[in-house]
Design a protein around this motif. Structure first.
Motif, PDB file in Angstrom:
ATOM      1  N   GLY A   1      -5.085  20.679   4.784  1.00  0.00           N
ATOM      2  CA  GLY A   1      -5.179  21.958   5.488  1.00  0.00           C
ATOM      3  C   GLY A   1      -4.159  22.085   6.602  1.00  0.00           C
ATOM      4  O   GLY A   1      -3.538  23.134   6.774  1.00  0.00           O
ATOM      5  N   SER A   2      -3.940  21.020   7.354  1.00  0.00           N
ATOM      6  CA  SER A   2      -2.951  21.077   8.431  1.00  0.00           C
ATOM      7  C   SER A   2      -1.540  21.176   7.865  1.00  0.00           C
ATOM      8  O   SER A   2      -0.695  21.887   8.406  1.00  0.00           O
ATOM      9  CB  SER A   2      -3.079  19.868   9.346  1.00  0.00           C
ATOM     10  OG  SER A   2      -2.820  18.685   8.645  1.00  0.00           O
ATOM     11  N   PHE A   3      -1.284  20.498   6.751  1.00  0.00           N
ATOM     12  CA  PHE A   3       0.029  20.613   6.110  1.00  0.00           C
ATOM     13  C   PHE A   3       0.267  22.029   5.612  1.00  0.00           C
ATOM     14  O   PHE A   3       1.354  22.586   5.802  1.00  0.00           O
ATOM     15  CB  PHE A   3       0.168  19.621   4.953  1.00  0.00           C
ATOM     16  CG  PHE A   3       1.427  19.822   4.166  1.00  0.00           C
ATOM     17  CD1 PHE A   3       2.647  19.439   4.684  1.00  0.00           C
ATOM     18  CD2 PHE A   3       1.396  20.413   2.912  1.00  0.00           C
ATOM     19  CE1 PHE A   3       3.816  19.637   3.964  1.00  0.00           C
ATOM     20  CE2 PHE A   3       2.555  20.615   2.190  1.00  0.00           C
ATOM     21  CZ  PHE A   3       3.765  20.216   2.717  1.00  0.00           C
TER      22      PHE A   3
ATOM     23  N   THR B   1      -1.096  24.795   6.695  1.00  0.00           N
ATOM     24  CA  THR B   1      -0.919  25.670   7.860  1.00  0.00           C
ATOM     25  C   THR B   1       0.490  25.548   8.409  1.00  0.00           C
ATOM     26  O   THR B   1       1.144  26.555   8.706  1.00  0.00           O
ATOM     27  CB  THR B   1      -1.945  25.322   8.951  1.00  0.00           C
ATOM     28  OG1 THR B   1      -3.258  25.429   8.401  1.00  0.00           O
ATOM     29  CG2 THR B   1      -1.814  26.226  10.148  1.00  0.00           C
ATOM     30  N   PHE B   2       0.967  24.328   8.571  1.00  0.00           N
ATOM     31  CA  PHE B   2       2.324  24.071   9.050  1.00  0.00           C
ATOM     32  C   PHE B   2       3.346  24.710   8.120  1.00  0.00           C
ATOM     33  O   PHE B   2       4.272  25.398   8.566  1.00  0.00           O
ATOM     34  CB  PHE B   2       2.522  22.557   9.132  1.00  0.00           C
ATOM     35  CG  PHE B   2       3.893  22.125   9.533  1.00  0.00           C
ATOM     36  CD1 PHE B   2       4.263  22.114  10.864  1.00  0.00           C
ATOM     37  CD2 PHE B   2       4.799  21.700   8.578  1.00  0.00           C
ATOM     38  CE1 PHE B   2       5.535  21.691  11.231  1.00  0.00           C
ATOM     39  CE2 PHE B   2       6.064  21.271   8.946  1.00  0.00           C
ATOM     40  CZ  PHE B   2       6.432  21.274  10.276  1.00  0.00           C
TER      41      PHE B   2
ATOM     42  N   TYR C   1      -8.662  17.813   5.855  1.00  0.00           N
ATOM     43  CA  TYR C   1      -8.023  18.167   7.122  1.00  0.00           C
ATOM     44  C   TYR C   1      -6.515  17.966   7.051  1.00  0.00           C
ATOM     45  O   TYR C   1      -5.744  18.765   7.575  1.00  0.00           O
ATOM     46  CB  TYR C   1      -8.596  17.345   8.276  1.00  0.00           C
ATOM     47  CG  TYR C   1      -9.983  17.756   8.671  1.00  0.00           C
ATOM     48  CD1 TYR C   1     -10.230  19.022   9.190  1.00  0.00           C
ATOM     49  CD2 TYR C   1     -11.045  16.891   8.520  1.00  0.00           C
ATOM     50  CE1 TYR C   1     -11.504  19.408   9.550  1.00  0.00           C
ATOM     51  CE2 TYR C   1     -12.330  17.262   8.874  1.00  0.00           C
ATOM     52  CZ  TYR C   1     -12.545  18.527   9.390  1.00  0.00           C
ATOM     53  OH  TYR C   1     -13.810  18.911   9.744  1.00  0.00           O
ATOM     54  N   MET C   2      -6.087  16.890   6.398  1.00  0.00           N
ATOM     55  CA  MET C   2      -4.651  16.626   6.280  1.00  0.00           C
ATOM     56  C   MET C   2      -3.965  17.672   5.410  1.00  0.00           C
ATOM     57  O   MET C   2      -2.901  18.176   5.770  1.00  0.00           O
ATOM     58  CB  MET C   2      -4.425  15.232   5.717  1.00  0.00           C
ATOM     59  CG  MET C   2      -4.656  14.151   6.716  1.00  0.00           C
ATOM     60  SD  MET C   2      -4.016  12.618   6.096  1.00  0.00           S
ATOM     61  CE  MET C   2      -5.496  11.646   6.155  1.00  0.00           C
TER      62      MET C   2
END
Length: 59
Positions: free
Chosen positions: A18-20, A22-23, A15-16
């Protein structure tokens, strides 16, 4: 603190990451858009709110 978070929740590292990603991808795409956009169009759009020659009068 983050080591405890990652070790207690299975898949938290995904999740970390993936969120990075995406950002990062969002800001790369916005940067590419701003670099490739037509400069004349951007200048015209930036002057639009200040232009008094509009024919559409509301009042």
């Amino acid at each position: 603190m983050f080591k405890q978070f990652i070790s207690r929740i299975p898949g938290a590292d995904l999740y970390m990451v993936g969120s990075f990603l995406t950002f990062f991808a969002f800001f790369v795409l916005v940067g590419l858009y701003l670099w490739l956009v037509d400069k004349k169009h951007m200048a015209q759009m930036s002057q639009l709110p200040l232009d008094d020659s509009s024919t559409d009068q509301l009042f």
